[in-house]
Scaffold this active site. Structure first.
Site, PDB file in Angstrom:
ATOM      1  N   LYS A  30     -17.438  30.608  67.884  1.00  0.00           N
ATOM      2  CA  LYS A  30     -17.704  32.503  68.320  1.00  0.00           C
ATOM      3  C   LYS A  30     -17.225  33.524  68.187  1.00  0.00           C
ATOM      4  O   LYS A  30     -18.251  34.248  67.249  1.00  0.00           O
ATOM      5  CB  LYS A  30     -18.450  31.912  69.716  1.00  0.00           C
ATOM      6  CG  LYS A  30     -19.897  30.887  69.914  1.00  0.00           C
ATOM      7  CD  LYS A  30     -20.437  31.086  69.361  1.00  0.00           C
ATOM      8  CE  LYS A  30     -22.088  30.645  69.727  1.00  0.00           C
ATOM      9  NZ  LYS A  30     -23.006  30.891  68.786  1.00  0.00           N
ATOM     10  N   ARG A  46     -23.893  21.042  81.989  1.00  0.00           N
ATOM     11  CA  ARG A  46     -23.690  21.792  83.059  1.00  0.00           C
ATOM     12  C   ARG A  46     -23.835  21.874  84.257  1.00  0.00           C
ATOM     13  O   ARG A  46     -24.497  21.637  85.401  1.00  0.00           O
ATOM     14  CB  ARG A  46     -24.336  23.337  82.682  1.00  0.00           C
ATOM     15  CG  ARG A  46     -23.412  23.919  81.234  1.00  0.00           C
ATOM     16  CD  ARG A  46     -24.053  24.939  80.323  1.00  0.00           C
ATOM     17  NE  ARG A  46     -24.938  24.125  79.450  1.00  0.00           N
ATOM     18  CZ  ARG A  46     -26.092  25.179  78.437  1.00  0.00           C
ATOM     19  NH1 ARG A  46     -25.799  26.561  78.621  1.00  0.00           N
ATOM     20  NH2 ARG A  46     -26.718  24.719  78.389  1.00  0.00           N
ATOM     21  N   TYR A  95     -15.540  26.203  70.899  1.00  0.00           N
ATOM     22  CA  TYR A  95     -16.526  27.157  71.154  1.00  0.00           C
ATOM     23  C   TYR A  95     -15.920  28.493  70.745  1.00  0.00           C
ATOM     24  O   TYR A  95     -16.368  29.192  70.166  1.00  0.00           O
ATOM     25  CB  TYR A  95     -17.234  26.112  72.164  1.00  0.00           C
ATOM     26  CG  TYR A  95     -18.762  27.180  72.809  1.00  0.00           C
ATOM     27  CD1 TYR A  95     -19.839  27.006  71.838  1.00  0.00           C
ATOM     28  CD2 TYR A  95     -18.592  28.042  73.976  1.00  0.00           C
ATOM     29  CE1 TYR A  95     -21.168  27.925  72.239  1.00  0.00           C
ATOM     30  CE2 TYR A  95     -19.792  28.736  73.865  1.00  0.00           C
ATOM     31  CZ  TYR A  95     -20.847  28.713  72.878  1.00  0.00           C
ATOM     32  OH  TYR A  95     -21.930  29.283  73.660  1.00  0.00           O
ATOM     33  N   TYR A 126     -19.438  41.217  57.149  1.00  0.00           N
ATOM     34  CA  TYR A 126     -21.258  40.877  56.454  1.00  0.00           C
ATOM     35  C   TYR A 126     -21.613  42.454  56.639  1.00  0.00           C
ATOM     36  O   TYR A 126     -22.312  43.118  55.737  1.00  0.00           O
ATOM     37  CB  TYR A 126     -21.715  40.008  56.713  1.00  0.00           C
ATOM     38  CG  TYR A 126     -22.050  39.014  55.495  1.00  0.00           C
ATOM     39  CD1 TYR A 126     -20.512  37.953  56.021  1.00  0.00           C
ATOM     40  CD2 TYR A 126     -23.121  38.433  55.081  1.00  0.00           C
ATOM     41  CE1 TYR A 126     -20.486  36.734  54.707  1.00  0.00           C
ATOM     42  CE2 TYR A 126     -22.809  37.553  54.115  1.00  0.00           C
ATOM     43  CZ  TYR A 126     -21.855  36.081  54.379  1.00  0.00           C
ATOM     44  OH  TYR A 126     -21.619  35.902  53.784  1.00  0.00           O
ATOM     45  N   SER A 170     -26.887  25.854  68.280  1.00  0.00           N
ATOM     46  CA  SER A 170     -24.810  25.494  68.867  1.00  0.00           C
ATOM     47  C   SER A 170     -25.737  24.734  69.614  1.00  0.00           C
ATOM     48  O   SER A 170     -26.330  25.517  71.270  1.00  0.00           O
ATOM     49  CB  SER A 170     -24.246  26.817  68.660  1.00  0.00           C
ATOM     50  OG  SER A 170     -22.905  26.475  68.853  1.00  0.00           O
ATOM     51  N   THR A 187     -26.680  31.227  81.408  1.00  0.00           N
ATOM     52  CA  THR A 187     -28.296  30.770  81.384  1.00  0.00           C
ATOM     53  C   THR A 187     -28.981  29.855  81.740  1.00  0.00           C
ATOM     54  O   THR A 187     -28.538  28.809  81.049  1.00  0.00           O
ATOM     55  CB  THR A 187     -28.932  32.023  80.131  1.00  0.00           C
ATOM     56  OG1 THR A 187     -28.716  33.040  79.403  1.00  0.00           O
ATOM     57  CG2 THR A 187     -30.306  31.574  80.111  1.00  0.00           C
ATOM     58  N   ALA A 245     -26.520  34.929  68.436  1.00  0.00           N
ATOM     59  CA  ALA A 245     -26.783  34.658  69.878  1.00  0.00           C
ATOM     60  C   ALA A 245     -24.639  34.228  70.024  1.00  0.00           C
ATOM     61  O   ALA A 245     -24.727  32.777  69.513  1.00  0.00           O
ATOM     62  CB  ALA A 245     -27.309  33.573  70.446  1.00  0.00           C
TER      63      ALA A 245
HETATM   64  N1  UDP Z   1     -18.950  22.545  87.620  1.00  0.00           N
HETATM   65  C1  UDP Z   1     -18.573  22.366  89.127  1.00  0.00           C
HETATM   66  N2  UDP Z   1     -19.572  21.265  88.713  1.00  0.00           N
HETATM   67  C2  UDP Z   1     -20.253  20.670  87.879  1.00  0.00           C
HETATM   68  C3  UDP Z   1     -20.194  21.691  86.599  1.00  0.00           C
HETATM   69  C4  UDP Z   1     -19.546  22.454  86.118  1.00  0.00           C
HETATM   70  O1  UDP Z   1     -18.711  22.795  89.331  1.00  0.00           O
HETATM   71  O2  UDP Z   1     -20.963  19.362  88.121  1.00  0.00           O
HETATM   72  C5  UDP Z   1     -18.481  23.949  87.471  1.00  0.00           C
HETATM   73  C6  UDP Z   1     -17.025  24.092  86.191  1.00  0.00           C
HETATM   74  O3  UDP Z   1     -16.285  24.018  86.360  1.00  0.00           O
HETATM   75  C7  UDP Z   1     -17.541  25.921  86.214  1.00  0.00           C
HETATM   76  C8  UDP Z   1     -18.648  25.808  86.108  1.00  0.00           C
HETATM   77  O4  UDP Z   1     -19.263  25.572  87.295  1.00  0.00           O
HETATM   78  O5  UDP Z   1     -16.037  26.515  86.791  1.00  0.00           O
HETATM   79  C9  UDP Z   1     -19.728  26.368  85.379  1.00  0.00           C
HETATM   80  O6  UDP Z   1     -20.185  25.475  84.216  1.00  0.00           O
HETATM   81  P1  UDP Z   1     -20.667  25.857  83.444  1.00  0.00           P
HETATM   82  O7  UDP Z   1     -20.449  24.034  82.383  1.00  0.00           O
HETATM   83  O8  UDP Z   1     -21.892  25.517  83.558  1.00  0.00           O
HETATM   84  O9  UDP Z   1     -20.388  26.394  82.249  1.00  0.00           O
HETATM   85  P2  UDP Z   1     -19.168  27.333  81.697  1.00  0.00           P
HETATM   86  O10 UDP Z   1     -19.304  28.700  83.035  1.00  0.00           O
HETATM   87  O11 UDP Z   1     -17.805  26.536  82.531  1.00  0.00           O
HETATM   88  O12 UDP Z   1     -19.392  27.451  80.668  1.00  0.00           O
END
Ligand code: UDP
Length: 271
Positions: free
Chosen positions: A114, A151, A110, A124, A40, A140, A79
């Site tokens: 999930k 991210r 998403y 199941y 995923s 992670t 997961a």
């Molecule tokens: N975020 C940020 N700058 C970036 C990317 C993400 O400030 O360049 C923020 C995002 O808005 C969130 C947090 O960091 O509040 C974690 O985002 P990520 O996309 O890593 O994962 P999430 O926990 O949201 O799935």
């Protein structure tokens, strides 16, 4: 290369019956101990870019692999994610918390997929007696992440390495808790050795605001790059921090790698 290892590239969203040819699956084996479903996207920009694929892999993909696990007499490992808690109204989040999730927002492709995947795993388990394990993975990171993953960990590390400003979305007061990959793997292996069939949070309970996280990145890379504030994505969770009492009790597990050490070990792979 280990001859006992077989890599087969296939899309689990499509039926997997073709994998089983004449009772011989994957190089002669016809029975398996485990089916582990990790397929995923997990990065918000990626699953928002691939909404249908993300829903399919967690819905149809999960069903195909559950059926496959029954066919080959194996246990099933799913997961799942902290995202099933949505924008949580309680903190830290225990496994018993039902979540606060939009069924129509951009993240729903998403989050809801999930949640549906978990519901099917337990369907199941209850009706067919399948032996299951479910983990809810909190943010992670670690070496070998795709630098364009999107991210916060990869974005800010790559920006810092390239001497560009660090992008913080919103005012940076939202929180996340970052887990190093080896801690996650240790938790997975320990859970596989138990017979605990309820969901288990795996994450690092040390919580940072995103602004604090940006400062840690500045320290690791050794330069005080400017921080630029960009718009907060829609439905971005305000807080996220795992309650890991279940993992502590059942697995005797807790994370060992602190954020600064983990980011240091991740840095080289992004250079
Ligand atoms: N975020 C940020 N700058 C970036 C990317 C993400 O400030 O360049 C923020 C995002 O808005 C969130 C947090 O960091 O509040 C974690 O985002 P990520 O996309 O890593 O994962 P999430 O926990 O949201 O799935």
């Amino acid at each position: 290369r280990d001859s006992r290892f077989h890599f087969i590239e296939a899309d689990v969203s499509d039926p997997v019956s073709g994998w089983n040819t004449g009772g011989k699956i994957f190089g002669g084996a016809s029975k398996f101990d485990w089916v582990l479903h990790f397929a995923s996207p997990a990065s918000p920009p990626k699953y928002i870019q691939y909404p249908i694929e993300t829903m399919r892999v967690n819905a149809e993909g999960t069903r195909h692999l559950l059926d496959f696990a029954r066919e080959v007499g194996s246990k099933f490992f799913f997961a799942s994610t902290s995202e099933i808690y949505g924008d949580p109204a309680v903190s830290p989040q225990p496994e018993t918390y039902w979540g606060n999730v939009s069924s129509t927002g951009p993240r729903s492709v998403y989050d809801e997929a999930k949640r549906y995947g978990e519901a099917m795993v337990y369907g199941y388990h209850r009706t067919l007696g399948l032996d299951v394990r479910v983990i809810r993975i909190f943010n992670t990171y670690g070496p070998a992440m795709d630098p364009s993953d999107g991210r916060v960990v990869t974005n800010l590390m790559v920006q810092a390495l390239q001497g560009r400003p660090l992008t913080v979305y919103g005012d940076g007061s939202q929180t996340r808790s970052f887990q190093y990959v080896s801690d996650l793997v240790e938790g997975i292996v320990r859970l596989m050795r138990t017979d605990y069939q309820q969901p288990v949070n795996l994450g690092n309970p040390t919580e940072f605001t995103i602004l604090e996280f940006a400062r840690v990145v500045q320290r690791i890379v050794g330069s005080a790059l400017p921080i630029v504030f960009e718009p907060l994505p829609q439905d971005d969770p305000r807080q996220r921090k795992p309650d890991i009492s279940v993992a502590r009790r059942i697995l005797g597990w807790e994370p060992r790698v602190a954020l600064e050490d983990g980011l240091g070990m991740t840095l080289g792979s992004l250079q």
